[in-house]
Write a protein that holds these residues in place. Structure first.
Motif, PDB file in Angstrom:
ATOM      1  N   SER A  32      15.587  -3.917 -65.137  1.00  0.00           N
ATOM      2  CA  SER A  32      15.158  -5.223 -65.648  1.00  0.00           C
ATOM      3  C   SER A  32      16.213  -5.849 -66.550  1.00  0.00           C
ATOM      4  O   SER A  32      16.492  -7.047 -66.463  1.00  0.00           O
ATOM      5  CB  SER A  32      13.836  -5.091 -66.409  1.00  0.00           C
ATOM      6  OG  SER A  32      12.816  -4.685 -65.537  1.00  0.00           O
ATOM      7  N   LEU A  33      16.814  -5.042 -67.422  1.00  0.00           N
ATOM      8  CA  LEU A  33      17.867  -5.553 -68.309  1.00  0.00           C
ATOM      9  C   LEU A  33      19.091  -5.994 -67.524  1.00  0.00           C
ATOM     10  O   LEU A  33      19.694  -7.023 -67.832  1.00  0.00           O
ATOM     11  CB  LEU A  33      18.250  -4.494 -69.349  1.00  0.00           C
ATOM     12  CG  LEU A  33      17.221  -4.254 -70.447  1.00  0.00           C
ATOM     13  CD1 LEU A  33      17.621  -3.056 -71.315  1.00  0.00           C
ATOM     14  CD2 LEU A  33      17.046  -5.504 -71.302  1.00  0.00           C
ATOM     15  N   ALA A  34      19.461  -5.219 -66.507  1.00  0.00           N
ATOM     16  CA  ALA A  34      20.613  -5.579 -65.680  1.00  0.00           C
ATOM     17  C   ALA A  34      20.356  -6.899 -64.943  1.00  0.00           C
ATOM     18  O   ALA A  34      21.255  -7.745 -64.838  1.00  0.00           O
ATOM     19  CB  ALA A  34      20.930  -4.460 -64.690  1.00  0.00           C
ATOM     20  N   ILE A  35      19.157  -7.091 -64.462  1.00  0.00           N
ATOM     21  CA  ILE A  35      18.799  -8.347 -63.785  1.00  0.00           C
ATOM     22  C   ILE A  35      18.831  -9.495 -64.786  1.00  0.00           C
ATOM     23  O   ILE A  35      19.418 -10.547 -64.522  1.00  0.00           O
ATOM     24  CB  ILE A  35      17.413  -8.229 -63.114  1.00  0.00           C
ATOM     25  CG1 ILE A  35      17.476  -7.254 -61.934  1.00  0.00           C
ATOM     26  CG2 ILE A  35      16.928  -9.605 -62.644  1.00  0.00           C
ATOM     27  CD1 ILE A  35      16.115  -6.865 -61.376  1.00  0.00           C
ATOM     28  N   ALA A  36      18.227  -9.289 -65.960  1.00  0.00           N
ATOM     29  CA  ALA A  36      18.181 -10.339 -66.986  1.00  0.00           C
ATOM     30  C   ALA A  36      19.578 -10.725 -67.470  1.00  0.00           C
ATOM     31  O   ALA A  36      19.832 -11.894 -67.777  1.00  0.00           O
ATOM     32  CB  ALA A  36      17.326  -9.882 -68.166  1.00  0.00           C
TER      33      ALA A  36
END
Length: 118
Positions: free
Chosen positions: A18-22
């Motif tokens: 999720s952090l990588a996508i964000a």
């Protein structure tokens, strides 16, 4: 209807993804799971035989209210409401406001596939 692909990933894996996508560091690829479960046990609980039968009933009968679904399925309305809200959180059903404020459940998928690494 369409097929939903689900996956199993640990909390740490889901958080990192999720952090990588964000942060724009990762773009999900076509065909990747859209819904994630923390464990096979949680997957089995949400998509138990009984809940899969409920999803099938919703897809086939298209009830116009929870009361109608309770009658068709033989399940208590209070239990149905709780189950449907859980299924809605996972994106498996949509609860639409119908006539006279009645809630009409709608199945969003006809198939669910599981993508799981060992």
């Amino acid at each position: 209807m369409k097929t939903l692909k689900v996956g199993i990933a640990s909390y740490a894996e889901m958080k990192a993804r999720s952090l990588a996508i964000a942060n724009g560091e990762y773009k999900p690829k076509r065909g990747e799971p859209k819904v994630w479960f923390l464990s096979l046990e949680s997957f089995a609980k949400v998509l138990s035989d009984r809940n899969r039968m409920l999803l099938k009933t919703i897809a086939e009968k298209e009830p116009e209210s929870l009361a109608e679904l309770a009658e068709i399925s033989g399940r208590a309305k209070s239990n149905l409401s709780r189950t449907l809200h859980t299924l809605e959180q996972y994106g498996l059903v949509q609860l639409e406001k119908g006539q006279k404020g009645k809630i009409a459940p709608r199945a969003l998928y006809s198939e669910i596939t599981l993508d799981m690494r060992i």
